[in-house]
Write an enzyme that holds these catalytic residues in place. Structure first.
Site, mmCIF file in Angstrom:
data_model
loop_
_atom_site.group_PDB
_atom_site.id
_atom_site.type_symbol
_atom_site.label_atom_id
_atom_site.label_comp_id
_atom_site.label_asym_id
_atom_site.label_seq_id
_atom_site.Cartn_x
_atom_site.Cartn_y
_atom_site.Cartn_z
ATOM 1 N N HIS A 35 0.859 -1.150 -0.110
ATOM 2 C CA HIS A 35 0.028 0.269 0.024
ATOM 3 C C HIS A 35 0.810 1.456 0.041
ATOM 4 O O HIS A 35 0.742 2.273 -0.690
ATOM 5 C CB HIS A 35 -0.843 -0.079 1.241
ATOM 6 N N HIS A 52 3.606 10.767 0.762
ATOM 7 C CA HIS A 52 4.794 10.331 1.413
ATOM 8 C C HIS A 52 5.916 10.361 1.022
ATOM 9 O O HIS A 52 6.806 10.604 1.961
ATOM 10 C CB HIS A 52 4.191 8.840 1.939
ATOM 11 N N GLU A 100 1.044 8.097 -3.666
ATOM 12 C CA GLU A 100 1.906 7.746 -2.808
ATOM 13 C C GLU A 100 3.306 8.699 -2.772
ATOM 14 O O GLU A 100 3.947 9.098 -1.618
ATOM 15 C CB GLU A 100 2.371 6.355 -2.787
#
Ligand SMILES: *[C@@H]1O[C@H](CO)[C@@H](O)[C@H](O)[C@H]1NC(C)=O
Ligand SMILES: *[C@@H]1O[C@H](CO)[C@@H](O)[C@H](O)[C@H]1NC(C)=O
Ligand SMILES: *[C@@H]1O[C@H](CO)[C@@H](O)[C@H](O)[C@H]1NC(C)=O
Length: 246
Positions: free
Chosen positions: A57, A108, A104
């Site tokens: 993920h 992040h 992502e």
């Protein structure tokens, strides 16, 4: 008496300062390697997948999101690892799109990139794949005879298998049942490492926001995935069979 009190205060102050120096403001101190179970994810998102292994993920620093929005995702920088990305970090909603990786990275990756070891897109994505393989949940669970099936497991069996293999506390999340339901569904597992990529205990207190990032968008902020309940049976859903063999 007075000097003792002063000394204690001084020490406390010094201790505090030294920890600030060790972790300058805004620098993350740990990373969360998050893997999800595609059949559980798709039961929430109404996608279809025949993947029967845990997939990535994300790789998330414990602090910070969107650290540099002008650092755009560029798929051509990770061309060499693309086949692995597609296999182990698939976008379950849009299988042939780079959308998930782009998201992502911006959310992040740009924060993870504050560390020299992760300061490029290639470093970030390849490190995530490396950690995924290193902390291979598929074999840890399989070796403990925890396999997707219609049987239910106790939560303890699952948690113990993972915790005893890695020697640290994972964070295990489940999809909680609708009202009156008798079991929870295994959904996502987080393994945590420090800045040197050494295993450490995951903190249960890390806000659920990290885990619900995708789900919250489509389910109006409802928290559907959260730390598993210790006393409820766990369902580890297999790939649904699409055709009858006989
Ligand atoms: C899963 O689906 C893909 C695409 O539809 C197919 O190529 C693949 O063979 C399937 N794998 C299994 C194990 O059924
Ligand atoms: C943000 O990323 C861009 C593109 O890589 C870079 O030029 C810039 O220096 C970065 N900004 C900060 C504050 O790191
Ligand atoms: C993406 O990276 C490649 C390779 O470094 C570069 O040639 C290209 O200009 C980049 N594309 C964008 C949109 O920045």
């Amino acid at each position: 008496m007075r000097s003792i009190a002063v000394a204690v205060l001084f020490c406390a102050g010094f201790f505090h300062l030294s920890s600030v120096f060790a972790h300058p403001r805004g620098e993350w101190t740990s990373l969360i390697i998050t893997q999800h179970w595609p059949q559980a994810f798709c039961s929430l998102e109404h996608c279809k997948t025949n993947i029967s292994y845990w997939t990535l993920h994300g790789l998330w620093p414990n602090t910070g999101i969107m650290c540099n929005t002008s650092w755009h995702f560029n798929a051509s920088l990770i061309k060499d690892i693309m086949p692995e990305m597609e296999k182990f970090w698939p976008d379950l909603l849009k299988p042939s799109s780079p959308k998930f990786w782009k998201y992502e990275w911006l959310k992040h990756g740009t924060c993870a990139a504050k560390a020299e070891s992760l300061n490029s897109q290639h470093k970030y994505f390849s490190k995530a794949l490396e950690l995924y393989h290193k902390f291979d949940l598929n074999s840890v669970l399989g070796n403990n005879k925890i396999v997707p099936s219609e049987e239910h497991y106790t939560f303890d069996v699952i948690e113990t298998a993972i915790a005893s293999f890695y020697g640290v506390k994972p964070k295990i999340q489940c999809i909680h049942p609708q009202k009156g339901g008798q079991f929870q569904t295994l959904g996502q597992i987080e393994i945590c490492v420090d800045r040197d990529f050494q295993l450490i205990d995951c903190e249960k207190s890390i806000k659920e926001i990290w885990s619900n990032e995708i789900l919250s968008g489509s389910l109006s902020g409802q928290s559907v995935l959260s730390v598993c309940d210790h006393s409820m049976p766990v369902y580890y859903p297999p790939v649904p069979s699409t055709s009858h063999r006989w």
